[in-house]
Write a protein that holds these residues in place. Structure first.
Motif, PDB file in Angstrom:
ATOM      1  N   GLN A  94       6.612   8.144  -7.933  1.00 49.46           N
ATOM      2  CA  GLN A  94       5.329   7.783  -7.321  1.00 49.46           C
ATOM      3  C   GLN A  94       4.573   6.746  -8.144  1.00 49.46           C
ATOM      4  O   GLN A  94       3.908   5.880  -7.595  1.00 49.46           O
ATOM      5  CB  GLN A  94       4.463   9.029  -7.136  1.00 49.46           C
ATOM      6  N   LYS A  95       4.707   6.816  -9.469  1.00 46.19           N
ATOM      7  CA  LYS A  95       3.991   5.858 -10.316  1.00 46.19           C
ATOM      8  C   LYS A  95       4.487   4.434 -10.106  1.00 46.19           C
ATOM      9  O   LYS A  95       3.821   3.476 -10.451  1.00 46.19           O
ATOM     10  CB  LYS A  95       4.119   6.243 -11.790  1.00 46.19           C
ATOM     11  N   GLU A  96       5.702   4.293  -9.522  1.00 45.37           N
ATOM     12  CA  GLU A  96       6.254   2.965  -9.288  1.00 45.37           C
ATOM     13  C   GLU A  96       5.928   2.434  -7.898  1.00 45.37           C
ATOM     14  O   GLU A  96       6.285   1.316  -7.563  1.00 45.37           O
ATOM     15  CB  GLU A  96       7.782   2.974  -9.491  1.00 45.37           C
ATOM     16  N   THR A  97       5.304   3.242  -7.062  1.00 44.24           N
ATOM     17  CA  THR A  97       5.013   2.818  -5.699  1.00 44.24           C
ATOM     18  C   THR A  97       3.528   2.511  -5.568  1.00 44.24           C
ATOM     19  O   THR A  97       2.712   3.407  -5.438  1.00 44.24           O
ATOM     20  CB  THR A  97       5.420   3.913  -4.690  1.00 44.24           C
ATOM     21  N   GLY A  98       3.210   1.224  -5.581  1.00 45.51           N
ATOM     22  CA  GLY A  98       1.818   0.818  -5.504  1.00 45.51           C
ATOM     23  C   GLY A  98       1.289   0.730  -4.092  1.00 45.51           C
ATOM     24  O   GLY A  98       0.087   0.811  -3.859  1.00 45.51           O
ATOM     25  N   VAL A  99       2.187   0.563  -3.134  1.00 43.08           N
ATOM     26  CA  VAL A  99       1.805   0.378  -1.733  1.00 43.08           C
ATOM     27  C   VAL A  99       2.652   1.325  -0.889  1.00 43.08           C
ATOM     28  O   VAL A  99       3.859   1.446  -1.108  1.00 43.08           O
ATOM     29  CB  VAL A  99       2.062  -1.090  -1.288  1.00 43.08           C
ATOM     30  N   PRO A 100       2.061   2.022   0.090  1.00 43.40           N
ATOM     31  CA  PRO A 100       2.870   2.926   0.917  1.00 43.40           C
ATOM     32  C   PRO A 100       3.886   2.173   1.776  1.00 43.40           C
ATOM     33  O   PRO A 100       3.678   1.013   2.120  1.00 43.40           O
ATOM     34  CB  PRO A 100       1.833   3.640   1.792  1.00 43.40           C
ATOM     35  N   VAL A 101       4.956   2.857   2.100  1.00 41.42           N
ATOM     36  CA  VAL A 101       5.963   2.309   3.013  1.00 41.42           C
ATOM     37  C   VAL A 101       5.406   2.324   4.432  1.00 41.42           C
ATOM     38  O   VAL A 101       5.592   1.392   5.202  1.00 41.42           O
ATOM     39  CB  VAL A 101       7.259   3.148   2.934  1.00 41.42           C
ATOM     40  N   SER A 102       4.683   3.391   4.766  1.00 37.66           N
ATOM     41  CA  SER A 102       4.180   3.603   6.120  1.00 37.66           C
ATOM     42  C   SER A 102       2.710   4.000   6.069  1.00 37.66           C
ATOM     43  O   SER A 102       2.293   4.720   5.161  1.00 37.66           O
ATOM     44  CB  SER A 102       5.001   4.710   6.791  1.00 37.66           C
ATOM     45  N   VAL A 103       1.923   3.516   7.051  1.00 33.14           N
ATOM     46  CA  VAL A 103       0.493   3.857   7.125  1.00 33.14           C
ATOM     47  C   VAL A 103       0.176   4.360   8.531  1.00 33.14           C
ATOM     48  O   VAL A 103       0.603   3.772   9.528  1.00 33.14           O
ATOM     49  CB  VAL A 103      -0.384   2.625   6.802  1.00 33.14           C
ATOM     50  N   GLU A 104      -0.561   5.473   8.586  1.00 31.14           N
ATOM     51  CA  GLU A 104      -1.023   6.018   9.863  1.00 31.14           C
ATOM     52  C   GLU A 104      -2.441   5.518  10.107  1.00 31.14           C
ATOM     53  O   GLU A 104      -3.309   5.700   9.253  1.00 31.14           O
ATOM     54  CB  GLU A 104      -0.985   7.545   9.807  1.00 31.14           C
ATOM     55  N   LEU A 105      -2.654   4.902  11.252  1.00 29.06           N
ATOM     56  CA  LEU A 105      -3.964   4.329  11.571  1.00 29.06           C
ATOM     57  C   LEU A 105      -4.500   4.978  12.851  1.00 29.06           C
ATOM     58  O   LEU A 105      -3.926   4.828  13.930  1.00 29.06           O
ATOM     59  CB  LEU A 105      -3.832   2.810  11.755  1.00 29.06           C
ATOM     60  N   GLN A 106      -5.607   5.700  12.712  1.00 29.85           N
ATOM     61  CA  GLN A 106      -6.234   6.337  13.877  1.00 29.85           C
ATOM     62  C   GLN A 106      -7.172   5.329  14.529  1.00 29.85           C
ATOM     63  O   GLN A 106      -8.193   4.968  13.966  1.00 29.85           O
ATOM     64  CB  GLN A 106      -7.001   7.594  13.473  1.00 29.85           C
ATOM     65  N   ILE A 107      -6.804   4.875  15.715  1.00 30.84           N
ATOM     66  CA  ILE A 107      -7.564   3.802  16.373  1.00 30.84           C
ATOM     67  C   ILE A 107      -8.604   4.329  17.362  1.00 30.84           C
ATOM     68  O   ILE A 107      -9.466   3.573  17.806  1.00 30.84           O
ATOM     69  CB  ILE A 107      -6.623   2.802  17.068  1.00 30.84           C
ATOM     70  N   ASN A 108      -8.525   5.606  17.717  1.00 28.77           N
ATOM     71  CA  ASN A 108      -9.522   6.194  18.627  1.00 28.77           C
ATOM     72  C   ASN A 108      -9.435   7.711  18.566  1.00 28.77           C
ATOM     73  O   ASN A 108      -8.453   8.267  18.076  1.00 28.77           O
ATOM     74  CB  ASN A 108      -9.321   5.700  20.071  1.00 28.77           C
ATOM     75  N   THR A 109     -10.482   8.358  19.070  1.00 26.95           N
ATOM     76  CA  THR A 109     -10.458   9.827  19.168  1.00 26.95           C
ATOM     77  C   THR A 109     -10.570  10.292  20.621  1.00 26.95           C
ATOM     78  O   THR A 109     -10.421  11.483  20.885  1.00 26.95           O
ATOM     79  CB  THR A 109     -11.593  10.473  18.350  1.00 26.95           C
TER      80      THR A 109
END
Length: 202
Positions: A94-109
């Motif tokens: 984890q210390k070597e991973t500065g940026v996630p591979v995948s991001v979850e973006l909630q665009i609406n509720t």
């Protein structure tokens, strides 16, 4: 300007290079030379002969990689990518991973259902497209590979196709989480034209 469609997206992470094969949604961790070979072969469509000659011309030490080694390495990469039993991501500290591979973006509720298992408490928020564009631009510059769009019900976002086209422009692999109740032939036809898109049904 549009972003070129790479078959393999590559970024440096600590002592590794993460190589993400867009269409296959597979991630490999390679050293610098391995990442260069993958880039030359998959993204630039260079032959093993040309790759060998480029590696020789770029070599700053006495180590020269022969064509047979390049061919063997590419054969191993292809074998790894074809292995249906393989999957998941390589273990990177984890210390070597500065940026996630995948991001979850909630665009609406907002949502058209009220499922008992749902943890959503508000059903009226819609993220403005300008904010989504700002976030996706930052994630693109940071070399995030995957975007997962979630709601609410994502297809209730009034500019969902603008969001999807922006994700496509940035060559993200796209997952859309949906309850599926709003899908119809017209919508499916439009979705089929978007590269690297998967629907995940909840």
């Amino acid at each position: 300007p549009s972003v070129s469609m790479e078959l393999a997206k590559i970024r440096k992470e600590g002592s590794n290079y993460l190589v993400y094969f867009v269409e296959l949604r597979r991630l490999l961790a390679l050293n610098r030379t391995g990442a260069e070979i993958v880039d030359y072969f998959f993204n630039k469509n260079y032959s093993p002969d040309k790759i060998t000659s480029l590696l020789k011309s770029e070599s700053k030490d006495l180590l020269v990689i022969p064509k047979k080694v390049v061919e063997k390495f590419l054969k191993e990469v292809k074998k790894e990518l074809k292995d249906s039993r393989a999957g998941g991501y390589p273990v990177i500290p984890q210390k070597e991973t500065g940026v996630p591979v995948s991001v979850e973006l909630q665009i609406n509720t907002n949502c058209n259902l009220r499922c008992k298992h749902c943890f959503q408490e508000e059903y009226h928020k819609i993220m403005p497209f300008e904010k989504i564009r700002e976030i996706l631009t930052i994630l693109h510059k940071a070399k995030v590979f995957e975007i997962k769009l979630v709601g609410g019900e994502t297809f209730l976002h009034p500019r969902i196709f603008d969001v999807l086209h922006l994700c496509q422009k940035y060559n993200f692999v796209i997952d859309v989480i949906t309850n599926g109740t709003l899908l119809n032939d017209d919508l499916v036809e439009k979705l089929a034209k978007i590269d690297n898109l998967a629907l995940l049904f909840s």
